[in-house]
Scaffold this active site. Sequence first.
Site, PDB file in Angstrom:
ATOM      1  CE1 TYR A  48      -3.438  -2.357   0.109  1.00 54.86           C
ATOM      2  CE2 TYR A  48      -3.689  -2.160   2.733  1.00 54.86           C
ATOM      3  CZ  TYR A  48      -4.065  -2.952   1.419  1.00 54.86           C
ATOM      4  OH  TYR A  48      -5.041  -3.751   1.342  1.00 54.86           O
ATOM      5  CB  SER A  49      -1.344   3.107  -2.236  1.00 55.25           C
ATOM      6  OG  SER A  49      -2.408   2.840  -1.377  1.00 55.25           O
TER       7      SER A  49
END
Length: 327
Positions: free
Chosen positions: A55-56
């Site tokens: 992420y991300s």
Amino acid sequence: MRYRTLGDGNTSFDVSTLCLGTMNMGTLTDEETSFAILDRYLEAGGTFLDTANNYSFWAGGNGRDSEDLIARWLVSRGVRDQVRIATKLGAAKKDPALPLSNTPPTNFQGLAAETVAREAYESLRHLGVDRLDVLYGHVDDLDTPLAETVGAFGKLQAEGVVGISGISNVALWRVVEAREEALRQGVAPYGVVQEQLSYLYPTPDPDRHNWASPELLDYARSTGSDERPPLAVTAYSPLLQGAMVRDDKELWEGYKHPTSLERRRVLHEVARQVGATPNQVALAWLLGGPVPVVPVIGPSTVAQLDELLGAADLDLDPEVRDRLDAV
């Protein structure tokens, strides 16, 4: 806030029934706003944070921006003992030079034993903790023997590195077989499955393994004995990233069909009748169902979070649920 117990027959602990997803924190959501959301969530009684080791990256991050931000927040606030942290591994890029997709060739790291161990310890380092309360395999890995993956998670649990293990984006038969394999090996079984689930349903697709099917929920309901240890279900994107309430947001692929459109209309109608927002009703529908799940919410502002927190103690009367389920 309300709470429920997660467990796998060996380890158990309580978490808030609304889990805070932190996917965009540190990338699309700046640090100041992220800290404000985390502070408000904790103040409201929230105790369950969800992140991952990728992420991300698609938003220009390095893949562990969310873990790193949580680490800074934990140190800044001194609240490690007040929250449970779940992270995931296996869906980061195996080869950084190649693209990543949800269809082959995926370029996922996978769930080989070496990868599971290495990435788990990397998450410990990035989060600045000595234990991962929940560790998921982010995407099922059909190329690695299931016994190898199960044994790798079980080893981390035996070492005290992981509290409860889990799996995400997976077919039901693989969940059942993995838990049976854990019993054969004498290690802790998966205690949590994270799938996509919302009030709107996708069209049936035998190749879709990222949705919490009725069969999965029924299997989860059957667990909780010595022979079949507990299994909880957490639901990501329960609001379809705003598409259930915003006309400018397209429904996901597979969700834009007449039944979903009618369910969305009924959701708005019921929300007006009970004096709540459609988002609150959609979350309350998940929280109070025959097989309660733990929704993973992902607000990008404190105002959005405050709205979603209103679902925690919203109980839908039986006739309201019947109205929602009649479509």
